[in-house]
Enzyme design. Structure first.
Site, PDB file in Angstrom:
ATOM      1  N   LYS A 173       0.846  -1.200   0.000  1.00  0.00           N
ATOM      2  CA  LYS A 173       0.000   0.000   0.000  1.00  0.00           C
ATOM      3  C   LYS A 173       0.883   1.252   0.000  1.00  0.00           C
ATOM      4  O   LYS A 173       1.558   1.548   0.977  1.00  0.00           O
ATOM      5  CB  LYS A 173      -0.918   0.051   1.232  1.00  0.00           C
ATOM      6  CG  LYS A 173      -1.770   1.321   1.203  1.00  0.00           C
ATOM      7  CD  LYS A 173      -2.258   1.699   2.571  1.00  0.00           C
ATOM      8  CE  LYS A 173      -2.466   3.172   2.802  1.00  0.00           C
ATOM      9  NZ  LYS A 173      -2.474   4.132   1.742  1.00  0.00           N
ATOM     10  N   GLU A 248       9.741   2.235  10.851  1.00  0.00           N
ATOM     11  CA  GLU A 248      10.681   3.347  10.637  1.00  0.00           C
ATOM     12  C   GLU A 248       9.853   4.619  10.762  1.00  0.00           C
ATOM     13  O   GLU A 248       9.064   4.942   9.868  1.00  0.00           O
ATOM     14  CB  GLU A 248      11.305   3.270   9.239  1.00  0.00           C
ATOM     15  CG  GLU A 248      12.109   2.014   8.971  1.00  0.00           C
ATOM     16  CD  GLU A 248      13.380   1.933   9.786  1.00  0.00           C
ATOM     17  OE1 GLU A 248      13.795   2.955  10.366  1.00  0.00           O
ATOM     18  OE2 GLU A 248      13.943   0.830   9.867  1.00  0.00           O
ATOM     19  N   CYS A 282      12.543  12.422   6.949  1.00  0.00           N
ATOM     20  CA  CYS A 282      12.530  11.925   8.322  1.00  0.00           C
ATOM     21  C   CYS A 282      13.821  12.318   9.024  1.00  0.00           C
ATOM     22  O   CYS A 282      13.868  12.437  10.240  1.00  0.00           O
ATOM     23  CB  CYS A 282      12.348  10.418   8.335  1.00  0.00           C
ATOM     24  SG  CYS A 282      13.482   9.578   7.240  1.00  0.00           S
ATOM     25  N   GLU A 382       7.865  16.643  16.059  1.00  0.00           N
ATOM     26  CA  GLU A 382       8.211  16.634  14.631  1.00  0.00           C
ATOM     27  C   GLU A 382       7.260  17.555  13.870  1.00  0.00           C
ATOM     28  O   GLU A 382       6.045  17.394  13.949  1.00  0.00           O
ATOM     29  CB  GLU A 382       8.116  15.214  14.061  1.00  0.00           C
ATOM     30  CG  GLU A 382       8.624  15.142  12.631  1.00  0.00           C
ATOM     31  CD  GLU A 382       8.488  13.750  12.013  1.00  0.00           C
ATOM     32  OE1 GLU A 382       7.418  13.134  12.139  1.00  0.00           O
ATOM     33  OE2 GLU A 382       9.467  13.294  11.383  1.00  0.00           O
TER      34      GLU A 382
END
Ligand code: NAP
Length: 491
Positions: A173, A248, A282, A382
């Site tokens: 996906k 991750e 990231c 973040e």
């Protein structure tokens, strides 16, 4: 306008839902293609196709699997400019970075294809005579791969490449924002000779398609890259079925600059780390932690350079910073800028949505720098956009304490000319990746990649570690004594 199907059992088919969604260019709003809104039933079909293809793919010799990946890498290399442009158009990173995304995908496919001739196990002596012990690496079975939008070629290749070389079949996906890159990758793998059913791709919403992949009993492992919130949800659901999960997740990556650092290097590093890919990596630098003697000069120079960055259509080679990827991203980043202002952080440049002319069609945010105090939300959460918080510290110890005092631990960097400081930092920084005199971005595919703390669950992608996520270890004992030998039993 091309309407793409779901890629199941080697065929492009319509979804059970009868619905489609568009994928659009975040710089211009132009629709690039339409995709199927997948359903639970579609995921079931994809899993059936993957189960059917599994016995043959498992027996396909790994070096031959590697040849397919190498052919895919060669196709990508030949089409690199076009694919780089596609990444830029669908995701919004500037063209040089779009091509970099494709190059990383090529590098990884080439690297991991070699595992087809390694995939090393161990041989070891037995505690009994005339007996040998060894380990084999075997595929897990049908695995689920779920990817984000920020590296729409590289991250899928990291997952699919590692899952394929090790003999798994896949239900994949992609992120809803970047299905065109994913579909193009599926076409390339098919053209490279991947047998039907080995890779199946279902597009559609996370809460339907993603969830169906995570919750289906036949999916024995899930490899996920994305946000911490989604990672926790997936981990919890998969735990009930004792599934293997590789996570991750996000980062809040610091660049430390010591008083003895080379100013020019530190400056280039933070500019690239903070504003490359509009801060949507990231591993992006979202905190600059500078020691007090170097602080003022570094900040002054950084402001001049940041104000000079050209924001605009990422296909224009003169542009340094493209749009953020979606309206949702834009809202999130602007919300964090507002939070920073309300917390009392001082905005030194940027801070607004860019408007007027070309900007109104896309999602552009000015590169933004805050002078902040460690502990503010903008220094701990973040943001995933072109926003940098700068924090002053007095000592190395304080720099490391500030760097480590976040829930994340993905990337980290320190600029120093003192070899002792550099070696200490290698050990002291709580992160899966540490750079010395280099920015927080720039991973190479032959080293393991991943994070500590809430950045993940210990899994690593890339490097030789990549195959661990997708293999089971079997221990084999071969007794050639011709009699019954009993381990541990002496009487
Ligand atoms: P996201 O919202 O978590 O989504 C990632 C992928 O997971 C998408 O395909 C999404 O589908 C799907 N998804 C979301 N929630 C799910 C759930 N509960 N169950 C199953 N699938 C689910 O993340 P993103 O906004 O795409 O990506 C940005 C994040 O990824 C950032 O936090 C960034 O740091 C992280 N990231 C980490 C790494 C790393 O290696 N550590 C690399 C790149 C990015 P939809 O698209 O349909 O929502």
């Amino acid at each position: 306008m091309t309407e793409y199907g779901l890629y199941i059992g080697g065929k492009w088919i319509k979804s059970d839902s009868g619905k489609t969604f568009p994928t659009a260019n975040p710089a211009t709003g132009e629709t690039l293609a339409t995709f199927q809104v997948g359903t639970q039933k579609d995921v079931d079909k994809a899993i059936e196709a993957a189960e059917k293809a599994l016995p043959r793919w498992k027996k396909f010799p790994p070096p031959k699997r590697g040849e397919i990946l190498l052919r895919a890498a060669a196709i990508m290399r030949a089409r690199k400019d076009e694919l780089g442009k596609l990444v830029t158009q669908e995701m919004g990173k500037i063209l040089a970075e779009g091509k970099g995304d494709v190059q990383e995908a090529i590098d990884f496919l080439e690297y991991i294809s070699g595992e087809g001739r390694r995939m090393l196990g161990e041989t070891t002596p037995s505690e009994l005579p005339n007996k040998l012990c060894l380990t084999l690496r075997q595929p897990i079975g049908v695995v689920g791969c779920i990817t984000p939008w920020n590296f729409p070629m590289a991250v899928p290749c990291w997952k699919l490449g590692a899952a394929l070389i090790t003999g798994n079949t896949i239900v994949y996906k992609p992120a809803t924002l970047t299905p065109l890159c994913a579909a193009t990758l599926a076409e390339i793998l098919e053209q490279a000779g991947l047998p039907a059913g080995v890779l199946n791709m279902v597009t559609g919403p996370a809460e339907v398609v993603g969830d169906a992949i995570v919750q289906h009993l036949s999916i024995r492992a899930v490899s996920f890259t994305g946000s911490v919130a989604a990672g926790k949800d997936i981990y919890a659901k998969a735990a009930r079925m004792l599934k293997r999960v590789g996570l991750e997740l996000g980062g809040k990556n610091p660049q430390i600059v010591m008083d003895d650092a080379r100013m020019d290097l530190a400056l280039e590093g933070v500019l690239f780390g903070a504003f490359g890919t509009a801060g949507q990596r990231c591993t992006a630098t979202s905190r600059l932690i500078a020691q007090e003697k170097v602080y003022d000069e570094l900040l002054e120079k950084l402001l001049v350079r940041t104000k000079g960055l050209k924001v605009g259509n990422p296909l224009d080679p003169a542009v340094d910073v493209g749009p953020v990827a979606s309206a949702e991203q834009e809202n999130k980043v602007l919300k964090y800028i507002q939070i920073g202002i309300e917390e009392g952080a001082k905005i030194l440049c940027g801070g607004r949505k860019q408007t007027g002319l070309q900007y109104d069609k896309g999602f552009f945010i000015e590169p933004t720098i805050f002078e902040a105090r460690h502990g503010m939300r903008i220094t701990k959460e973040e943001i995933f956009g072109p926003v940098l918080s700068v924090v002053k510290v007095r000592t190395y110890e304080e720099a490391v304490k500030v760097a480590n005092d976040v829930e994340y631990g993905l990337s980290s960097s320190i600029y120093t000319s003192n070899v002792n400081t550099a070696f200490r930092a290698m050990e002291d920084l709580e992160a899966g990746v540490t750079y010395i005199n280099a920015p927080t971005i720039g991973a190479e595919v032959h080293l393991p990649f991943g994070g500590v703390k809430n950045t993940g669950n210990g899994a690593r992608e890339a490097g030789t570690e990549a195959i661990h996520e997708f293999t089971e270890i079997k221990s084999v004992f071969i007794d050639f004594s011709g009699k019954l030998q009993k381990a541990q039993i002496t009487e």
